[in-house]
Write a protein that holds these residues in place. Sequence first.
Motif, PDB file in Angstrom:
ATOM      1  N   ILE A 131      15.288   1.155  -5.590  1.00  7.93           N
ATOM      2  CA  ILE A 131      16.194   0.597  -6.644  1.00  7.93           C
ATOM      3  C   ILE A 131      17.237  -0.107  -6.429  1.00  7.93           C
ATOM      4  O   ILE A 131      18.122   0.250  -5.793  1.00  7.93           O
ATOM      5  N   PHE A 132      17.161  -1.442  -6.955  1.00  7.14           N
ATOM      6  CA  PHE A 132      18.206  -2.672  -6.405  1.00  7.14           C
ATOM      7  C   PHE A 132      18.589  -3.334  -7.608  1.00  7.14           C
ATOM      8  O   PHE A 132      17.927  -3.536  -8.604  1.00  7.14           O
ATOM      9  N   PRO A 133      20.030  -3.612  -7.817  1.00  4.64           N
ATOM     10  CA  PRO A 133      21.134  -3.113  -6.809  1.00  4.64           C
ATOM     11  C   PRO A 133      21.649  -1.628  -7.233  1.00  4.64           C
ATOM     12  O   PRO A 133      22.814  -1.488  -6.960  1.00  4.64           O
ATOM     13  N   ALA A 134      21.036  -0.976  -8.152  1.00  6.92           N
ATOM     14  CA  ALA A 134      21.484   0.340  -8.332  1.00  6.92           C
ATOM     15  C   ALA A 134      23.016   0.242  -9.180  1.00  6.92           C
ATOM     16  O   ALA A 134      23.961   0.991  -9.020  1.00  6.92           O
ATOM     17  N   LYS A 135      23.102  -0.744  -9.992  1.00  5.26           N
ATOM     18  CA  LYS A 135      24.133  -0.909 -10.842  1.00  5.26           C
ATOM     19  C   LYS A 135      23.866  -1.139 -12.435  1.00  5.26           C
ATOM     20  O   LYS A 135      22.747  -1.521 -12.602  1.00  5.26           O
ATOM     21  N   VAL A 136      24.830  -0.976 -13.282  1.00  5.39           N
ATOM     22  CA  VAL A 136      24.649  -1.301 -14.519  1.00  5.39           C
ATOM     23  C   VAL A 136      24.123  -2.596 -14.989  1.00  5.39           C
ATOM     24  O   VAL A 136      24.691  -3.547 -14.305  1.00  5.39           O
ATOM     25  N   GLY A 137      23.191  -2.801 -15.626  1.00  8.17           N
ATOM     26  CA  GLY A 137      22.399  -4.000 -15.955  1.00  8.17           C
ATOM     27  C   GLY A 137      21.151  -4.168 -15.368  1.00  8.17           C
ATOM     28  O   GLY A 137      20.316  -3.164 -15.422  1.00  8.17           O
ATOM     29  N   ASN A 138      20.429  -5.305 -14.942  1.00  9.88           N
ATOM     30  CA  ASN A 138      19.015  -5.379 -14.685  1.00  9.88           C
ATOM     31  C   ASN A 138      19.168  -4.822 -13.382  1.00  9.88           C
ATOM     32  O   ASN A 138      19.656  -5.130 -12.291  1.00  9.88           O
ATOM     33  N   ASN A 139      17.916  -3.943 -13.000  1.00  9.85           N
ATOM     34  CA  ASN A 139      17.731  -3.570 -11.838  1.00  9.85           C
ATOM     35  C   ASN A 139      15.960  -3.628 -11.476  1.00  9.85           C
ATOM     36  O   ASN A 139      15.205  -3.542 -12.436  1.00  9.85           O
ATOM     37  N   SER A 140      15.632  -4.023 -10.312  1.00 15.14           N
ATOM     38  CA  SER A 140      14.475  -3.863  -9.703  1.00 15.14           C
ATOM     39  C   SER A 140      13.840  -2.561  -9.144  1.00 15.14           C
ATOM     40  O   SER A 140      14.834  -2.189  -8.476  1.00 15.14           O
ATOM     41  N   ILE A 141      12.666  -2.302  -9.334  1.00 17.33           N
ATOM     42  CA  ILE A 141      12.216  -0.725  -8.890  1.00 17.33           C
ATOM     43  C   ILE A 141      10.818  -1.188  -7.857  1.00 17.33           C
ATOM     44  O   ILE A 141      10.010  -1.832  -8.480  1.00 17.33           O
ATOM     45  N   HIS A 142      10.984  -0.711  -6.356  1.00 19.39           N
ATOM     46  CA  HIS A 142       9.641  -0.988  -5.939  1.00 19.39           C
ATOM     47  C   HIS A 142       9.164   0.550  -5.531  1.00 19.39           C
ATOM     48  O   HIS A 142       9.984   1.579  -5.217  1.00 19.39           O
ATOM     49  N   LEU A 143       7.653   0.774  -5.933  1.00 21.08           N
ATOM     50  CA  LEU A 143       7.297   1.946  -5.682  1.00 21.08           C
ATOM     51  C   LEU A 143       6.066   1.631  -4.742  1.00 21.08           C
ATOM     52  O   LEU A 143       5.472   0.802  -4.713  1.00 21.08           O
ATOM     53  N   TYR A 144       5.972   2.669  -3.504  1.00 17.97           N
ATOM     54  CA  TYR A 144       4.953   2.629  -2.598  1.00 17.97           C
ATOM     55  C   TYR A 144       4.365   3.924  -2.435  1.00 17.97           C
ATOM     56  O   TYR A 144       5.114   5.192  -2.036  1.00 17.97           O
ATOM     57  N   ALA A 145       2.958   3.974  -2.590  1.00 21.82           N
ATOM     58  CA  ALA A 145       2.332   5.428  -2.551  1.00 21.82           C
ATOM     59  C   ALA A 145       1.507   5.743  -1.277  1.00 21.82           C
ATOM     60  O   ALA A 145       0.962   4.573  -0.585  1.00 21.82           O
ATOM     61  N   TYR A 146       1.893   6.661  -0.741  1.00 20.81           N
ATOM     62  CA  TYR A 146       1.370   7.112   0.601  1.00 20.81           C
ATOM     63  C   TYR A 146       0.413   8.722   0.779  1.00 20.81           C
ATOM     64  O   TYR A 146       0.894   9.407  -0.201  1.00 20.81           O
ATOM     65  N   THR A 147      -0.358   8.719   1.692  1.00 24.68           N
ATOM     66  CA  THR A 147      -1.044   9.998   1.705  1.00 24.68           C
ATOM     67  C   THR A 147       0.009  10.927   2.335  1.00 24.68           C
ATOM     68  O   THR A 147       0.940  10.389   3.054  1.00 24.68           O
ATOM     69  N   PRO A 148      -0.082  12.457   2.373  1.00 24.12           N
ATOM     70  CA  PRO A 148       0.816  13.017   3.276  1.00 24.12           C
ATOM     71  C   PRO A 148       0.741  12.663   4.578  1.00 24.12           C
ATOM     72  O   PRO A 148       1.991  12.928   5.390  1.00 24.12           O
ATOM     73  N   ASP A 149      -0.168  12.175   5.168  1.00 26.38           N
ATOM     74  CA  ASP A 149      -0.194  11.688   6.622  1.00 26.38           C
ATOM     75  C   ASP A 149       0.316  10.217   6.784  1.00 26.38           C
ATOM     76  O   ASP A 149      -0.229   9.533   7.720  1.00 26.38           O
ATOM     77  N   ASN A 150       0.843   9.591   5.840  1.00 23.53           N
ATOM     78  CA  ASN A 150       1.489   8.323   5.826  1.00 23.53           C
ATOM     79  C   ASN A 150       0.459   7.265   5.638  1.00 23.53           C
ATOM     80  O   ASN A 150       1.012   6.229   6.494  1.00 23.53           O
ATOM     81  N   LYS A 151      -0.605   7.329   5.248  1.00 24.09           N
ATOM     82  CA  LYS A 151      -1.552   6.311   5.070  1.00 24.09           C
ATOM     83  C   LYS A 151      -1.534   5.636   3.608  1.00 24.09           C
ATOM     84  O   LYS A 151      -1.156   6.367   2.784  1.00 24.09           O
ATOM     85  N   PRO A 152      -1.727   4.294   3.740  1.00 22.68           N
ATOM     86  CA  PRO A 152      -1.399   3.628   2.017  1.00 22.68           C
ATOM     87  C   PRO A 152      -2.504   4.278   1.169  1.00 22.68           C
ATOM     88  O   PRO A 152      -3.630   4.621   1.434  1.00 22.68           O
ATOM     89  N   LEU A 153      -2.083   4.854  -0.086  1.00 25.19           N
ATOM     90  CA  LEU A 153      -2.607   5.550  -1.207  1.00 25.19           C
ATOM     91  C   LEU A 153      -2.875   4.862  -2.440  1.00 25.19           C
ATOM     92  O   LEU A 153      -2.317   4.379  -2.860  1.00 25.19           O
ATOM     93  N   PRO A 154      -4.126   4.375  -2.624  1.00 22.96           N
ATOM     94  CA  PRO A 154      -4.562   3.579  -4.046  1.00 22.96           C
ATOM     95  C   PRO A 154      -4.273   4.348  -4.984  1.00 22.96           C
ATOM     96  O   PRO A 154      -4.332   5.541  -5.367  1.00 22.96           O
ATOM     97  N   VAL A 155      -3.320   3.429  -6.010  1.00 25.62           N
ATOM     98  CA  VAL A 155      -3.038   4.050  -7.567  1.00 25.62           C
ATOM     99  C   VAL A 155      -3.720   3.299  -8.387  1.00 25.62           C
ATOM    100  O   VAL A 155      -3.660   1.903  -8.214  1.00 25.62           O
ATOM    101  N   ILE A 156      -4.392   3.765  -9.176  1.00 24.22           N
ATOM    102  CA  ILE A 156      -4.988   3.411 -10.409  1.00 24.22           C
ATOM    103  C   ILE A 156      -4.127   3.047 -11.478  1.00 24.22           C
ATOM    104  O   ILE A 156      -4.376   1.879 -12.038  1.00 24.22           O
TER     105      ILE A 156
END
Length: 553
Positions: A465-490
């Motif tokens: 979450i950036f910049p974590a301040k009042v106002g506009n913020n951007s959020i990035h989400l990355y999904a991985y399997t428990p063993d740290n491999k990319p996990l496709p999300v529908i």
Amino acid sequence: MERLVTDRRRVLAVLAGLLLGLFGTLLAAAPASAHAALVGSDPGNGTIVPDAPNKVTLTFSESVQLLSDKIRVISPDGSRADQGEPSVTGTQVTIPLRTGAGRGTYLVSYRVISADSHPVAGTITFSVGAASTPPSAAEEEVRVDPVVRTLIPIAKYLGYAGLVLLVGPVLVLALLWPQRLDRRGPGRLIWTGIGLVAGSTLLGLWLQAPYTLGTGLFDVGLGDVRDVLGSTFGAVMLVRLGVVIAAAFLLRPLLVGTGGGESKLDLALLGVLGVAALATWPLTGHPTASPVAGVSVVIDALHLAAVAVWLGGLVMLFGFLLPRANGRELGAILPIWSRWAAAAVGALIFAGVVQALIEVSTLDGLINTTYGRLILVKVGLAAVVLGVAAYSRKLVKSRAAEESPGPLRRIVLAELAITAVVLGVTSVLVQIAPPRTAEAAETAATTTTVTQTLTSNKMSLQVDIFPAKVGNNSIHLYAYTPDNKPLPVIEWKATATLAAKGIEPIEIPLLRITDFHAIGDIALPAAGEWTFKFTARTTEIDQSTLTMTANIS
């Protein structure tokens, strides 16, 4: 013969005063500090990115120059991940990376030269896919050989001392020197000034190589010296050396005989060369990295000119004019010199105040930093000198010095002793990072990005979450399997809630960038401890919901 011996004693007395200042330089000498700060990088320091980037970008607080093979990117397996030569554009350094780099944590080490000629070194890390144990390569730091560290302020002090023995005495000899008096004594003083400036310039050129590379005094090769000569620092120092050599040829008619040999054209050319020489000092120091570089360079050159005229003129008064000029000659010289000194002091105060405002700018920076405290020491010493100078001006106005110059000589000697120490403080000051650089580094180190990794038995979710301040913020989400491999999300869903202020869940619109990466933007209306809920559906029937809290300021 007796006069020649007396002249030599006076020159030695002046040089002894300057050596006193040099001794102060040695006592106050401290480790040289880097004067630029790393203010940003892409990827960011300590961040996790989903895919290996094709380059790393480093952004500094001021423009920098590169050193050969001093920027490296080490991959998780310890091999070099960088390829080709890095490039620099102003404050930004770009490091190309090879393709096919693996997952894990990378180490970026750098050593560059800041705009004010000081080395800047450090390391950052970033991870691809997931964090791992950082590479074991030694971290880069600003290492300076103790001998080199000691010699640098000495070289700078000798340059300042040479400038004082050159500018002020030449001005007095050209415009105030009585025709009947011999010029050999002042000539030796001026030649000493020329030698000090030229010698300190050559020494500075040699020291720059081991200083920037972090090696011993004699652990450099011709290629390293050639690199220094090809840098901005080297070019400016070569200009200074050329100007001094040209001035030496033009000064010969002024320094021989009883005067009259010099032409107005020669004096005009000397004035131009003097301005050019003075400009070389700020062009290799703090002013070039100032937020208002043009103003800082001019102000610093004015500051140096005022010191050189005032202190150099005092040297001529103490060493030659007061002992040798008669009452009639002193009656003509001292009032003019008094006006010169007043103008020089006024310029000195003005330039000093402007410099301090640019480099320090805050009361905290003045009191709680080494640079600021040295400024206060310099101001205190200058205040004492101004008090002494005011008394000497009073003597000149009373015309008492024309009949009995002894008291004025003692006052001038006191001024010389104190200002010699001021030169020593200045020599140390130029080696210390100003508060604005420290503030830039502190601001860069304080990131406002919130990064958390949420886990469940089905997935691992990295949230930025950036910049974590009042106002506009951007959020990035990355999904991985428990063993740290990319996990496709529908399908992604997300909400943000601030229960403490009665703000109900706000839906966050998300956009899939890749199979496992989504981004979104949200306007957060108030500060506080927000609760974020994320739902990731991975199949028609499987989904995971994870929750986190983040402080929004």
